[in-house]
Design a protein around this motif. Structure first.
Motif, PDB file in Angstrom:
ATOM      1  N   ALA A 196      73.597  17.918  57.865  1.00 42.36           N
ATOM      2  CA  ALA A 196      72.448  17.102  57.490  1.00 42.36           C
ATOM      3  C   ALA A 196      71.147  17.874  57.655  1.00 42.36           C
ATOM      4  O   ALA A 196      70.241  17.786  56.809  1.00 42.36           O
ATOM      5  N   GLU A 197      71.034  18.643  58.746  1.00 45.81           N
ATOM      6  CA  GLU A 197      69.815  19.421  58.981  1.00 45.81           C
ATOM      7  C   GLU A 197      69.597  20.465  57.884  1.00 45.81           C
ATOM      8  O   GLU A 197      68.487  20.677  57.407  1.00 45.81           O
ATOM      9  N   VAL A 198      70.697  21.107  57.466  1.00 44.09           N
ATOM     10  CA  VAL A 198      70.582  22.190  56.484  1.00 44.09           C
ATOM     11  C   VAL A 198      70.370  21.652  55.077  1.00 44.09           C
ATOM     12  O   VAL A 198      69.513  22.141  54.329  1.00 44.09           O
ATOM     13  N   TYR A 199      71.130  20.614  54.706  1.00 43.56           N
ATOM     14  CA  TYR A 199      71.121  20.190  53.308  1.00 43.56           C
ATOM     15  C   TYR A 199      70.243  18.968  53.039  1.00 43.56           C
ATOM     16  O   TYR A 199      69.812  18.758  51.902  1.00 43.56           O
ATOM     17  N   LEU A 200      69.995  18.138  54.062  1.00 48.78           N
ATOM     18  CA  LEU A 200      69.115  16.985  53.866  1.00 48.78           C
ATOM     19  C   LEU A 200      67.749  17.186  54.507  1.00 48.78           C
ATOM     20  O   LEU A 200      66.772  16.561  54.089  1.00 48.78           O
ATOM     21  N   GLY A 201      67.697  18.048  55.511  1.00 46.91           N
ATOM     22  CA  GLY A 201      66.448  18.282  56.227  1.00 46.91           C
ATOM     23  C   GLY A 201      65.278  18.672  55.351  1.00 46.91           C
ATOM     24  O   GLY A 201      64.165  18.133  55.517  1.00 46.91           O
ATOM     25  N   PRO A 202      65.460  19.591  54.385  1.00 49.34           N
ATOM     26  CA  PRO A 202      64.329  19.974  53.529  1.00 49.34           C
ATOM     27  C   PRO A 202      63.719  18.819  52.747  1.00 49.34           C
ATOM     28  O   PRO A 202      62.541  18.860  52.388  1.00 49.34           O
ATOM     29  N   PHE A 203      64.483  17.759  52.495  1.00 50.39           N
ATOM     30  CA  PHE A 203      63.961  16.632  51.715  1.00 50.39           C
ATOM     31  C   PHE A 203      63.180  15.637  52.569  1.00 50.39           C
ATOM     32  O   PHE A 203      62.437  14.816  52.035  1.00 50.39           O
ATOM     33  N   VAL A 204      63.353  15.695  53.899  1.00 50.08           N
ATOM     34  CA  VAL A 204      62.658  14.747  54.786  1.00 50.08           C
ATOM     35  C   VAL A 204      61.737  15.454  55.777  1.00 50.08           C
ATOM     36  O   VAL A 204      61.242  14.837  56.722  1.00 50.08           O
ATOM     37  N   GLY A 205      61.527  16.745  55.565  1.00 49.45           N
ATOM     38  CA  GLY A 205      60.600  17.476  56.411  1.00 49.45           C
ATOM     39  C   GLY A 205      61.209  18.107  57.645  1.00 49.45           C
ATOM     40  O   GLY A 205      60.499  18.579  58.530  1.00 49.45           O
ATOM     41  N   GLY A 206      62.548  18.129  57.756  1.00 49.95           N
ATOM     42  CA  GLY A 206      63.199  18.760  58.889  1.00 49.95           C
ATOM     43  C   GLY A 206      63.292  17.834  60.091  1.00 49.95           C
ATOM     44  O   GLY A 206      62.787  16.710  60.084  1.00 49.95           O
ATOM     45  N   GLY A 207      63.949  18.336  61.134  1.00 49.03           N
ATOM     46  CA  GLY A 207      64.103  17.561  62.363  1.00 49.03           C
ATOM     47  C   GLY A 207      65.163  16.494  62.306  1.00 49.03           C
ATOM     48  O   GLY A 207      65.305  15.692  63.236  1.00 49.03           O
ATOM     49  N   ILE A 208      65.941  16.458  61.230  1.00 45.74           N
ATOM     50  CA  ILE A 208      66.931  15.402  61.063  1.00 45.74           C
ATOM     51  C   ILE A 208      68.082  15.538  62.052  1.00 45.74           C
ATOM     52  O   ILE A 208      68.753  14.561  62.405  1.00 45.74           O
TER      53      ILE A 208
END
Length: 299
Positions: A258-270
């Motif tokens: 999630a951090e690698v593939y979704l993080g960029p879309f929500v600003g990181g820190g996921i």
């Protein structure tokens, strides 16, 4: 489409997450052992991890040889487990789950306070002699420390599984976990079983404390790894050792991906909160977890 390098990167991230998940499962198992036999959610497990790590590192810093320090630390954690069972759990037997939870919450602060009085608040460096340099297999980079830590955790889990499956004490543990009243009816000593389980939780806390302490440094924030175990417990079930292992692996891999593939879309820190989203969804769909025992209430 994903190219070859993208596929290798996916595998690398997944493996890293799985290895981290083993560490989460190691902490969660300490919860499961106690909850399964006594119904107590031991919130003091994180403080026990901290106390174990501080005990070991203080002995090493005092010049005690590594393996002797390990043996002494294990003996101290077993004694601590026995003491907790005798002074806290036994007098509060048959009280409400909330009373027992609050007792372990207070116990957590007592252990942390005692550790601060004994050792102070400075950060200690813990070196287990395990290299942190990555090595490469088929183009995939794997952390040496994470792999060795996962191996140690795996050996501990296998040992606990063998102990509780093929020894008389283990059979007593399983009997008490299944039905306390039936166990009493056939003459099993609940207090002895509880004391053994708390001692086992102390050993698990020592191993977790050493591995997490070597990764993060031995400091008081180490007790907060208890929060990393909660999503694992919710997903796997509070009373299932197998569930803790599977859920630990799943949570570790999911949060890294999630951090690698979704993080960029929500600003990181996921990575810090994604596991709790998974836990919340599981609670809404299956409150007992994937492997937990369903409770049937009759009115």
């Amino acid at each position: 489409m994903m190219d070859w390098f993208g596929f290798l990167f996916l595998i690398e991230v997944t493996i890293g997450g799985l290895l981290s998940g083993v560490m989460y499962a190691l902490v969660a198992i300490g919860f499961v052992l106690i909850y399964k036999t006594s119904g107590v959610l031991n919130f003091a497990q994180g403080a026990m991890v901290l106390f174990a790590a501080l005990t070991f590192v203080s002995l090493v810093e005092a010049g005690v040889p590594f393996f002797l320090a390990l043996i002494i630390s294990a003996a101290i954690m077993v004694a601590l487990g026995f003491a907790i069972e005798r002074t806290v759990l036994r007098p509060l037997a048959n009280r409400s789950p909330m009373t027992l939870f609050m007792a372990t919450l207070g116990l957590s602060y007592i252990i942390e306070g005692a550790a601060q009085i004994i050792w102070g608040t400075e950060v200690h460096r813990l070196d287990l002699g395990i290299s942190n340099a990555p090595f490469q297999i088929a183009g995939v980079f794997i952390s040496t420390f994470d792999l060795v830590a996962a191996g140690i955790a795996g050996v501990l889990v296998a040992s606990l599984t063998a102990f509780f499956r093929w020894t008389r004490t283990g059979l007593a543990f399983r009997a008490v976990a299944d039905d306390q009243f039936a166990a009493l009816a056939v003459g099993l000593r609940l207090d002895r079983t509880w004391a053994t389980v708390w001692a086992a939780a102390g050993i698990v806390a020592l191993v977790a404390g050493l591995l997490w302490g070597a990764r993060l440094g031995v400091q008081f924030s180490l007790s907060l790894i208890v929060l990393k175990a909660l999503p694992v417990l919710v997903l796997g079930g509070f009373d299932s050792v197998l569930g803790a292992i599977v859920a630990g692996l799943a949570i570790g891999a999911a949060e890294k991906l999630a951090e690698v593939y979704l993080g960029p879309f929500v600003g990181g820190g996921i990575e810090g909160w994604f596991a709790y989203v998974v836990a919340l969804l599981v609670l809404l769909v299956r409150p007992s977890g994937l492997f937990g025992q369903k409770l049937v209430e009759r009115f």
